[in-house]
Design a protein around this motif. Structure first.
Motif, PDB file in Angstrom:
ATOM      1  N   GLU A 297       0.425  -0.959  -0.393  1.00 28.90           N
ATOM      2  CA  GLU A 297       0.019  -0.158   0.204  1.00 28.90           C
ATOM      3  C   GLU A 297       0.931   0.905  -0.235  1.00 28.90           C
ATOM      4  N   CYS A 298       1.815   1.611   0.960  1.00 28.36           N
ATOM      5  CA  CYS A 298       2.619   2.375   0.577  1.00 28.36           C
ATOM      6  C   CYS A 298       4.089   2.735  -0.006  1.00 28.36           C
ATOM      7  N   GLY A 299       3.756   1.041  -1.087  1.00 23.92           N
ATOM      8  CA  GLY A 299       5.594   1.075  -1.133  1.00 23.92           C
ATOM      9  C   GLY A 299       6.720   0.321  -0.381  1.00 23.92           C
ATOM     10  N   PRO A 300       7.564   0.788  -1.245  1.00 26.93           N
ATOM     11  CA  PRO A 300       9.293   0.631  -0.495  1.00 26.93           C
ATOM     12  C   PRO A 300       9.383   1.502   0.595  1.00 26.93           C
ATOM     13  N   TYR A 301      10.175   1.187   1.727  1.00 25.51           N
ATOM     14  CA  TYR A 301      10.257   2.168   2.670  1.00 25.51           C
ATOM     15  C   TYR A 301       9.502   2.749   2.955  1.00 25.51           C
ATOM     16  N   GLY A 302       8.285   2.417   2.843  1.00 19.26           N
ATOM     17  CA  GLY A 302       6.844   3.575   3.276  1.00 19.26           C
ATOM     18  C   GLY A 302       6.710   2.188   4.604  1.00 19.26           C
ATOM     19  N   ILE A 303       6.015   3.419   5.430  1.00 15.58           N
ATOM     20  CA  ILE A 303       5.387   2.659   6.758  1.00 15.58           C
ATOM     21  C   ILE A 303       3.861   2.690   6.611  1.00 15.58           C
ATOM     22  N   CYS A 304       2.313   2.292   6.175  1.00 18.36           N
ATOM     23  CA  CYS A 304       1.474   1.999   6.955  1.00 18.36           C
ATOM     24  C   CYS A 304       0.856   2.326   7.780  1.00 18.36           C
ATOM     25  N   ASP A 305       0.264   3.019   8.421  1.00 21.98           N
ATOM     26  CA  ASP A 305      -0.884   3.587   9.831  1.00 21.98           C
ATOM     27  C   ASP A 305      -2.071   3.192   9.687  1.00 21.98           C
ATOM     28  N   SER A 306      -3.124   2.388  10.001  1.00 21.96           N
ATOM     29  CA  SER A 306      -4.196   2.382   9.756  1.00 21.96           C
ATOM     30  C   SER A 306      -5.042   3.845  10.743  1.00 21.96           C
ATOM     31  N   VAL A 311      -2.688   6.808   5.882  1.00 25.12           N
ATOM     32  CA  VAL A 311      -2.303   5.920   6.092  1.00 25.12           C
ATOM     33  C   VAL A 311      -0.584   6.079   6.099  1.00 25.12           C
ATOM     34  N   CYS A 312      -0.290   6.663   5.132  1.00 29.07           N
ATOM     35  CA  CYS A 312       0.664   6.330   4.376  1.00 29.07           C
ATOM     36  C   CYS A 312       2.051   7.466   4.731  1.00 29.07           C
ATOM     37  N   LEU A 328      -1.880  13.136  -3.088  1.00 29.21           N
ATOM     38  CA  LEU A 328      -2.377  13.234  -3.193  1.00 29.21           C
ATOM     39  C   LEU A 328      -3.171  11.793  -2.587  1.00 29.21           C
ATOM     40  N   ARG A 329      -2.107  11.265  -1.845  1.00 33.12           N
ATOM     41  CA  ARG A 329      -2.904  10.059  -1.021  1.00 33.12           C
ATOM     42  C   ARG A 329      -1.682   8.258  -2.416  1.00 33.12           C
ATOM     43  N   ASP A 330      -1.163   8.643  -2.839  1.00 34.17           N
ATOM     44  CA  ASP A 330      -0.746   7.390  -3.398  1.00 34.17           C
ATOM     45  C   ASP A 330       0.196   7.365  -3.014  1.00 34.17           C
ATOM     46  N   GLY A 331       0.430   5.769  -2.584  1.00 33.46           N
ATOM     47  CA  GLY A 331       2.297   6.425  -1.588  1.00 33.46           C
ATOM     48  C   GLY A 331       2.649   5.227  -2.553  1.00 33.46           C
ATOM     49  N   SER A 332       2.176   4.381  -3.083  1.00 32.62           N
ATOM     50  CA  SER A 332       2.418   3.217  -3.868  1.00 32.62           C
ATOM     51  C   SER A 332       3.954   3.000  -4.150  1.00 32.62           C
ATOM     52  N   ASP A 333       4.655   4.624  -4.590  1.00 32.35           N
ATOM     53  CA  ASP A 333       5.854   4.802  -5.372  1.00 32.35           C
ATOM     54  C   ASP A 333       6.888   4.732  -3.866  1.00 32.35           C
ATOM     55  N   PHE A 559     -19.652  21.193   4.608  1.00 32.70           N
ATOM     56  CA  PHE A 559     -18.418  20.784   4.147  1.00 32.70           C
ATOM     57  C   PHE A 559     -17.449  20.244   5.125  1.00 32.70           C
ATOM     58  N   LYS A 560     -17.122  21.260   5.964  1.00 32.84           N
ATOM     59  CA  LYS A 560     -16.432  21.045   7.204  1.00 32.84           C
ATOM     60  C   LYS A 560     -16.386  19.864   7.887  1.00 32.84           C
ATOM     61  N   ASN A 561     -17.349  19.062   8.107  1.00 32.71           N
ATOM     62  CA  ASN A 561     -17.829  17.747   8.562  1.00 32.71           C
ATOM     63  C   ASN A 561     -17.550  16.935   8.176  1.00 32.71           C
ATOM     64  N   GLU A 562     -17.044  17.326   6.216  1.00 33.56           N
ATOM     65  CA  GLU A 562     -16.821  15.546   5.503  1.00 33.56           C
ATOM     66  C   GLU A 562     -15.597  15.645   5.275  1.00 33.56           C
ATOM     67  N   VAL A 563     -14.495  16.914   4.915  1.00 33.26           N
ATOM     68  CA  VAL A 563     -13.839  17.478   5.423  1.00 33.26           C
ATOM     69  C   VAL A 563     -12.528  16.412   6.757  1.00 33.26           C
ATOM     70  N   ARG A 564     -13.151  16.530   7.178  1.00 37.00           N
ATOM     71  CA  ARG A 564     -12.474  16.270   9.093  1.00 37.00           C
ATOM     72  C   ARG A 564     -12.981  15.101   9.079  1.00 37.00           C
ATOM     73  N   LEU A 565     -13.934  14.597   8.591  1.00 33.67           N
ATOM     74  CA  LEU A 565     -14.739  13.041   8.576  1.00 33.67           C
ATOM     75  C   LEU A 565     -13.612  12.175   8.157  1.00 33.67           C
ATOM     76  N   ILE A 566     -14.118  12.338   6.984  1.00 36.78           N
ATOM     77  CA  ILE A 566     -13.214  11.663   6.050  1.00 36.78           C
ATOM     78  C   ILE A 566     -12.074  11.853   5.368  1.00 36.78           C
ATOM     79  N   ALA A 567     -10.915  12.730   5.791  1.00 38.63           N
ATOM     80  CA  ALA A 567      -9.823  12.405   6.109  1.00 38.63           C
ATOM     81  C   ALA A 567      -8.690  11.643   6.761  1.00 38.63           C
ATOM     82  N   ARG A 568     -10.093  10.909   8.016  1.00 39.65           N
ATOM     83  CA  ARG A 568      -9.747  10.041   8.795  1.00 39.65           C
ATOM     84  C   ARG A 568      -9.918   8.663   8.464  1.00 39.65           C
ATOM     85  N   LEU A 569     -10.996   8.270   7.189  1.00 42.21           N
ATOM     86  CA  LEU A 569     -11.256   7.245   7.169  1.00 42.21           C
ATOM     87  C   LEU A 569     -10.702   6.159   5.888  1.00 42.21           C
TER      88      LEU A 569
END
Length: 837
Positions: A297-306, A311-312, A328-333, A559-569
């Motif tokens: 999920e987070c590629g070489p030397y990346g650490i994933c933390d749910s 997360v990366c 952009l939350r794409d940690g595959s590289d 809008f605020k609620n969605e940003v704060r919530l989905i950022a943690r999901l």
């Protein structure tokens, strides 16, 4: 002479009846667990293990005309198959024969053609026996514990207690489990769970040739990637590795307890335990369960933390290899080093609670101490990390990695210590750092003391002003955002300040350029609070931009609620928020783009609905269920979505569903079960009766909405909302009537065609009706729903009357939902606002 004749005439019929009875008994029943070389088994006969735990016989799966030889649990009402002999070579009818021929078990069809056989043996007097473990064996008649062949060496989709998953290195035998092709087809499917014995052994879940999930290596107590793997009084685990074999197995100490590990046709690993009281298989454990379980999920030397957002992350001394994709939350590289290594002057960074990196190329010495392991790694300039190979009794053994470190994960608890090689300058001297910190602290202490009083005074004054302004602003709302923040702080005191968005921020020019200045050609749809556009960023990534209307007086708190919530999901079945833009009076959310748009745009479009064949529909139903389970149970917050509907389900390029729109979501505390509001939000046709009528919402409100969605997906028809007392006018009433009449399959959308599983359709229909029952307490939890959908053998209760709600007809011109009552576009996020009753 006559007397003799009479006696013979009297004796012969009796002898004949005895012979016929004996033939009949041997022909149609086997009370024992053993089949001799002179006997055969046909499709109307079965073998029973000695304690009648398992049964072997012939079966037909689903609506197929194909027949198979398999083993199942004897006393479990709904058959649970644990092994299939001829899974890829079915019999075309029920005329199969199982017997021993030439020291081999063979399965023949009615023309005596060979369908399946075991390996050739050198038995002199072979017998076939079904054991209470579920193992079918071929052995010598006088040797009960020496098996010439056994089904445990050739698993299908299920691992049973004391069954070995792994390698017999002497025979070159690889024992692994592989999924059924579908729930009705036992043929070899796409997913398999295989042990890699090279390096530091671990087990991989494969999708054809692609790795999907990794258990992590065995560390003496558990797999390092399964921290919840803990022995109980009844369940224990074993991992053996030596020159002859490498395998994993588990043991059940209580004979009355049934447990099994299965890889499902949808690519899920499930450990089930049978609960006699409820007559259901309980899902004891499953994987993959979150974003960090995805391989690399987070590629070489990346650490994933749910538990982090995003997360990366890169460990100390590393930085993202592709910063743009990373933001952009794409940690595959993955990550790359900031400073080149210098070999003997390098140092090691200790990382705690880690899932060890992929270990197939690592080296292991089980006798070496951790200190010697460090010295060995330091002397080898190619060594990138080291760790204990066994964490029991304080830690023993040594494992070192010489390649890049990949698929790492950090846990809140569990895992183990990993020591990663870094350049000395990236670690520094901890003593000097500590002394420097102390010196700086002492140096500025006087300054801080002098400024303290002034700062506190000004801060109190500023907070007082802000508090008054905030009270005025939020008094007109439902206090939605405050409740979110309070819940977050109560359960997670370490969260950042509530005004920190924890998301990449895009400037207005970037988003305007990506959407061709928000041109109509790029507009995907229009929702209650604004429009949604398709855009392409400079680096080529396609995104969906939700732009809050400047003229709308609604939606700022959402809008605020969605940003704060989905950022943690973080979950594969939740839409991914890439960033936001708050600039020049603009408020925008930037999402990943979903190629197949929203579910309603396909499902309710007669020209497109045929694209949703039954496997895709079933996958969509299961995916939504898993996403909702994550929100209710597995995420860091307990979240009630409150607006689950077809337009808020987005479909990616592979038709995988993702739940979107968290503007109306609410967070519950750990012990909170329901709440009420005077501001009822939602959409006609999806709201539960208790929510629409009384403003009471809970997890069971989302369950009701999910049930409506299931019935819509099965039927291809939209639930037409809440009508007056004539319940037959909506989809729920129609489905309920067909169910009661035993005509459930009549509900299925005709555009699906003829390629569908009747049992899956009926199971989904029953689950949907269970979810829309009138009383909230009668509805199942999402954990139960996921279990019922994923298991053919789960015993489900009969549904009760669906919940019908008295309300306005949505076709009335003064519908409180207004023109935005229905949504139909990709990434569209509309919300129906209703006045409280």
């Amino acid at each position: 002479m006559k007397g003799v004749i009479r006696r013979r005439n009297h004796f012969c019929p009796t002898l004949l009846l005895f012979i016929l009875f004996s033939f009949h008994a041997s022909r149609f029943a086997f009370s024992a667990d053993t089949l001799l070389a002179t006997q055969s088994l046909t499709t109307n006969q079965t073998l029973l293990s000695s304690s009648q735990v398992f049964e072997l016989g012939f079966f037909a799966s689903g609506n197929s005309k194909n027949w198979y030889l398999g083993i199942w649990y004897k006393d479990i009402p709904s058959r649970t198959y644990v092994w299939v002999a001829n899974r890829d070579t079915p019999l075309t009818n029920s005329s199969g024969i199982l017997k021993i021929s030439n020291q081999t078990i063979v399965l023949l069809d009615e023309g005596n053609n060979l369908i399946w056989s075991s390996n050739q043996t050198k038995a002199s007097n072979p017998v076939m026996q079904l054991l209470d473990t579920g193992n079918l064996v071929l052995r010598e008649a006088n040797e009960s514990n020496q098996y010439l062949w056994q089904s445990f060496d050739y698993p299908t989709d299920t691992l049973l207690p004391d069954m070995k998953l792994g390698w017999d290195l002497n025979k070159g035998l690889d024992r692994y489990i592989s999924s059924w092709r579908s729930t009705d087809d036992p043929a070899t499917g796409d997913f398999s769970f295989k042990l890699e014995y090279r390096g530091f052994p671990e087990i991989f879940l494969w999708n054809d040739e692609q790795k999907e999930y990794r258990s992590g290596p065995w560390n003496g107590q558990r797999f390092s990637g399964v921290p919840e793997m803990k022995p109980t009084d009844n369940l224990s685990f074993d991992f053996v590795t030596n020159k002859d074999e490498v395998f994993y197995s588990f043991h059940i100490s209580t004979k009355s307890l049934y447990s099994r590990l299965t890889v499902t046709s949808s690519g899920q690993l499930e450990r089930y335990t049978w609960i006699p009281d409820t007559q259901v298989w309980n899902s004891f454990w499953y994987a993959p369960k979150d974003q960090c379980d995805n391989f690399m999920e987070c590629g070489p030397y990346g650490i994933c933390d749910s538990n982090a957002s995003p997360v990366c992350e890169c460990m100390r001394g590393f930085q993202p290899k592709n910063p743009q994709a990373w933001n952009l939350r794409d940690g595959s590289d993955g990550c790359v080093r900031k400073t080149d290594l210098q070999c003997m002057s390098d140092k090691f960074l200790r990382l705690k609670n880690m899932k060890l990196p992929e270990s197939s190329t690592s080296s292991v010495d089980i006798k070496m101490s951790l200190k010697d392991c460090e010295l060995l790694c330091l002397r080898n300039c190619s060594c990138t990390a080291y760790a204990n190979s066994n964490i029991s009794n304080g830690g023993t053994g040594c494992v070192i990695w010489v390649n890049e470190l990949s698929d790492m994960r950090q846990y809140a608890e569990g895992g183990q210590d990993l020591y990663v090689r870094l350049a000395a300058s990236d670690i520094g001297n901890d003593r000097n750092v500590g002394a420097l910190i102390i010196g700086i602290a002492v140096g500025i202490a006087v300054l801080l003391l002098g400024l303290g009083c002034c700062f506190i005074y000004k801060r109190k004054k500023l907070l007082s002003v802000c508090k008054e302004e905030r009270a005025i602003q939020e008094r007109s709302q439902d206090l939605l955002l405050n409740e979110v923040v309070i819940s977050s702080k109560r359960d997670y005191s370490a969260e950042k300040d509530k005004d920190e968005l924890e998301l990449p921020s895009f400037d207005f020019v970037t988003i305007s350029t990506a959407t061709h200045n928000f041109s109509d050609e790029k507009m995907l749809g229009q929702g209650g609070f604004g429009r949604v556009y398709k855009g392409r960023l400079v680096e080529g990534q396609e995104v969906a931009v939700k732009r809050l209307s400047k003229t709308s007086g609604q939606g700022i708190e959402e809008f605020k609620n969605e940003v704060r919530l989905i950022a943690r999901l973080q979950h594969r079945n939740l839409v991914r928020l890439l960033g936001c833009c708050i600039e020049m009076d603009e408020k925008m959310l930037i999402y990943e783009y979903m190629e197949n748009r929203s579910l309603d745009s396909v499902l309710f479009n007669k020209a497109k609905s045929s694209l949703l064949n039954w496997p895709r529909r079933f996958n969509i139903i299961c995916g939504i269920a898993r996403g909702l389970l994550y929100l209710h149970q597995d995420s860091r917050f307990r979240i009630i979505h409150r607006d689950l509907k077809a337009s808020n389900i987005l479909l990616d390029g592979e038709w995988n569903p993702k739940i979107s729109d968290f503007g109306m979501a609410r967070i519950f505390g750990g012990d909170q079960t329901e709440a009420s509001t005077r501001r009822v939000v939602g959409t006609y046709g999806y709201m539960s009766p208790e929510y629409a009528m009384d403003g009471v919402f809970s997890m069971k409100s989302d369950v009701f909405s999910f049930g409506v969605l299931v019935l819509e997906i099965v039927s291809g028809n939209k639930n037409r909302g809440f009508y007056h007392s004539n319940s037959e006018l909506n989809l729920l009433g129609h489905a309920w009537r067909l169910w009661k009449e035993g005509k459930g399959l009549d509900l299925l959308d005709t555009s699906v065609g003829n390629s569908f599983s009747s049992s899956e359709v009926l199971r989904c229909l029953q689950v949907g009706l269970l979810c829309v029952q009138e009383r909230a307490e009668d509805r199942p939890t999402m954990a139960s729903v996921v279990l019922m959908l994923s298991s053919e053998t789960a015993t489900m209760p009969q549904p009760k009357t669906p919940g019908y709600c008295l309300g306005r007809n949505p076709f009335e011109t003064d519908s409180s939902s207004g023109k935005n009552d229905e949504s139909f576009t990709v990434n569209q996020v509309t919300v129906t606002m209703l006045d409280a009753r």
